[in-house]
Write an enzyme that holds these catalytic residues in place. Sequence first.
Site, PDB file in Angstrom:
ATOM      1  N   CYS A   2       0.812  -1.389  -0.170  1.00 20.29           N
ATOM      2  CA  CYS A   2      -0.100  -0.023  -0.197  1.00 20.29           C
ATOM      3  C   CYS A   2       0.659   1.206   0.039  1.00 20.29           C
ATOM      4  CB  CYS A   2      -0.843  -0.046   1.193  1.00 20.29           C
ATOM      5  SG  CYS A   2      -2.003  -1.322   1.298  1.00 20.29           S
ATOM      6  N   ARG A  27       5.436  -0.650  -5.900  1.00 19.99           N
ATOM      7  CA  ARG A  27       5.500  -1.544  -4.735  1.00 19.99           C
ATOM      8  C   ARG A  27       4.682  -2.651  -4.909  1.00 19.99           C
ATOM      9  NH1 ARG A  27       6.501   2.533  -0.147  1.00 19.99           N
ATOM     10  NH2 ARG A  27       4.806   1.514   0.927  1.00 19.99           N
ATOM     11  N   TRP A  74      -2.932  -2.797  -1.374  1.00 19.73           N
ATOM     12  CA  TRP A  74      -2.493  -4.126  -1.605  1.00 19.73           C
ATOM     13  C   TRP A  74      -3.424  -4.951  -0.859  1.00 19.73           C
ATOM     14  CZ3 TRP A  74      -0.423  -8.283   1.332  1.00 19.73           C
ATOM     15  CH2 TRP A  74       0.234  -9.334   0.647  1.00 19.73           C
ATOM     16  N   ASN A  98      -2.004   2.251   5.649  1.00 22.61           N
ATOM     17  CA  ASN A  98      -1.166   1.120   5.227  1.00 22.61           C
ATOM     18  C   ASN A  98      -1.055   0.518   6.660  1.00 22.61           C
ATOM     19  OD1 ASN A  98      -0.948   2.570   2.881  1.00 22.61           O
ATOM     20  ND2 ASN A  98       1.271   3.035   3.076  1.00 22.61           N
ATOM     21  N   GLY A  99      -1.098  -0.956   6.668  1.00 26.74           N
ATOM     22  CA  GLY A  99      -0.967  -1.634   7.861  1.00 26.74           C
ATOM     23  C   GLY A  99      -2.119  -2.617   8.060  1.00 26.74           C
ATOM     24  N   GLU A 476      17.017 -19.645  -4.712  1.00 30.68           N
ATOM     25  CA  GLU A 476      16.756 -18.268  -5.470  1.00 30.68           C
ATOM     26  C   GLU A 476      16.157 -18.200  -6.909  1.00 30.68           C
ATOM     27  OE1 GLU A 476      15.801 -15.213  -4.630  1.00 30.68           O
ATOM     28  OE2 GLU A 476      16.543 -14.107  -6.515  1.00 30.68           O
ATOM     29  N   LYS A 480      12.656 -16.863  -8.184  1.00 31.75           N
ATOM     30  CA  LYS A 480      12.395 -15.898  -9.511  1.00 31.75           C
ATOM     31  C   LYS A 480      11.220 -16.414 -10.222  1.00 31.75           C
ATOM     32  CE  LYS A 480      13.768 -13.169  -8.263  1.00 31.75           C
ATOM     33  NZ  LYS A 480      14.274 -12.364  -7.240  1.00 31.75           N
ATOM     34  N   GLU A 483       7.753 -16.196  -8.905  1.00 34.29           N
ATOM     35  CA  GLU A 483       7.483 -14.883  -8.628  1.00 34.29           C
ATOM     36  C   GLU A 483       6.577 -14.381 -10.164  1.00 34.29           C
ATOM     37  OE1 GLU A 483       9.813 -12.525  -5.412  1.00 34.29           O
ATOM     38  OE2 GLU A 483      11.054 -13.056  -7.131  1.00 34.29           O
ATOM     39  N   HIS A 499      15.476 -37.768  -1.789  1.00 32.50           N
ATOM     40  CA  HIS A 499      14.536 -37.939  -0.650  1.00 32.50           C
ATOM     41  C   HIS A 499      13.126 -37.450  -0.823  1.00 32.50           C
ATOM     42  CE1 HIS A 499      17.872 -39.503   1.495  1.00 32.50           C
ATOM     43  NE2 HIS A 499      18.448 -38.739   1.364  1.00 32.50           N
ATOM     44  N   LYS A 612       6.290  -5.137  -3.436  1.00 32.09           N
ATOM     45  CA  LYS A 612       7.862  -4.798  -3.568  1.00 32.09           C
ATOM     46  C   LYS A 612       8.477  -4.538  -2.188  1.00 32.09           C
ATOM     47  CE  LYS A 612      11.931  -3.970  -5.487  1.00 32.09           C
ATOM     48  NZ  LYS A 612      12.350  -4.957  -6.045  1.00 32.09           N
TER      49      LYS A 612
END
Length: 617
Positions: A2, A27, A74, A98-99, A476, A480, A483, A499, A612
């Site tokens: 947000c 963001r 968001w 925001n929050g 990573e 990526k 995402e 395993h 973000k």
Amino acid sequence: MCGIVGIIGQKPVVNRLLQGLKRLEYRGYDSAGIAVLGDTSLERRRSPGKIVELEKVIKADPIEGTSGIAHTRWATHGRPSFCNAHPHSSHRVSVVHNGIIENHSELRADLEKKGYIFQSETDTEVIAHLIDSHLTESTLLEAVQASLQQLKGAYALAVLSTEEKTKMVGARLGSPLVVGYGQGEMYLGSDAIALSHLSQKISFLEEGDLVEITRDSATVFNKDFHKVERPVISSEISSEVVDKEGYPHFMLKEIFEQPDVIRRSLQHYLTDSDQLDLNLPFNWADVPKVTLVACGTAYYAGFLAKHWFERFAHVPIEVDIASEFRYRQPPLPAGGLAIFLSQSGETADTLAALRYAKEQKQICLGILNVETSSIAREVDHILPIKAGAEIGVASTKAFMGMVVVLALLLLEASRSKEKIGDTELKQHLLSLRQLPSQLESLLKIRGHLKTLAHQVAQADDVLYLGRGTSYALSLEGALKLKEISYIHAEGYAAGEMKHGPIALIDNTVPIIAIVPKDELYDKAISNVEEAMARDGQVILLSDEKGHHDFSPGIGTNGSSLSDSSSNIERVTLPESTFLTSPLLYTVPIQLLAYEAAVARGEDVDQPRNLAKSVTVE
Ligand code: G6P
């Protein structure tokens, strides 16, 4: 996540509020809205989707005023929709937030009993009604202050009321809020970027602060409601909107900026005579334990460094995800070193973990990209990563910047603990200095990776394998890909594959094997063989020697580069050391994810549901 922009002024605000929201788009958000104070009432326009949708709504039904608040949302409580978009309003009040308000259900029930009618599923709407309920006998500032006493959770707020048209009230707890100073007008923003087109003169509110702004003043109160001064500083964020500079996406531009990130970092941390200059506020010999805490991509940078610090500097180091660390209450020896890795410096869980570490008397070090962020202001010492503004939601150059700083920190620790001598240190620094030009050449493999990415883009599941630092990179790489392409991917320690994940392997599963020719090569390549024996479609990332020594089905006898088997594709990287290999191998895994997402036609820079800067826990 947000974003907030607020203006209390004398000139029309709508376009300037929208410009602020556009600066916050990177963001991540899923709806947007705006409220302005007209002559008699607060007028709102809102829309699910992108800001361009909000612009259409405003064009069809214009509003204007000289004071207003705006928001990108968001979704947390309630799906992205017209009704759930901010601002939320009560009779005389409009609020952007925001929050997360944790006790919203109880508050909602109380307010409903008092006759307030709710129009959204959000936690924020309770704030608007709560303030309105206090407003009859109080000023706006007093009403907000009284309401804050009843809220549990995190907030950054900007509040407007028809009762006091020349004032705006803001507050922060757990989410950042910035005051901007203009000529005859004042601003509130969720960060300095939101206000960069309006003012470079800003001040950061502290935890628990409440602020009342008028056109020419800001009065700040601390959590005990005592008047306080917060320093006004000059923001270094340019008023120019960051540009893609000819690249189709910010993510690709940022991948290509990585050689410069390394150059800037080396220039910052090495003297002209190639001496390390980290200016650390502690001696390694006095550090009983190192704890490294982060989220997302930053966590993987830390996880990679764990391997380095244990193996090469013999430093005991624990690496943890901030959302777990903060609630586990791990015992930490006084005088320990706690490192916080964060691109934004605003991640709520990482910030909370930092506060816990401070209570445990740790020396707190931040490896951060945003040097004015909340984490930057609370740590004892910052090592900046010098990546510049990162806009793509999927982090690339900030990861590279973190790993470079961690490499320098490793060398500093190894030298100080006498695990390496001057000659070895010099060699490592030389190898780091050669990296930017090596990376520039390496980026030319984009075309090859684009071809391979088409194969990856068809898959439902992708497996990334590696050992040691390459295991961290496999995590990573999988992140990526998930995402931005929405393909299910898993990173696995190559030796652990048998395993479990081996059960998934068939000829539809691409396996990205990260196998530099290092001391773990033979072990890792055997795992690649195991995958290929089950028809896995391997993309092998290695150097010339590594490729040469691998002939599938024949063993590691170095027979030939031409494959006896058709289920392997090879990507060749430069030879590397334990220090440079993660930095080099990062590039192909980023490009592969990028090209796969492009091949699938996805929104690379603003992937669905992601943010973000994650300012809620
Ligand atoms: C979000 C971002 C990731 C980032 C993570 C941690 O999930 O989308 O790219 O790695 O937050 O963010 P930080 O700013 O603390 O590095």
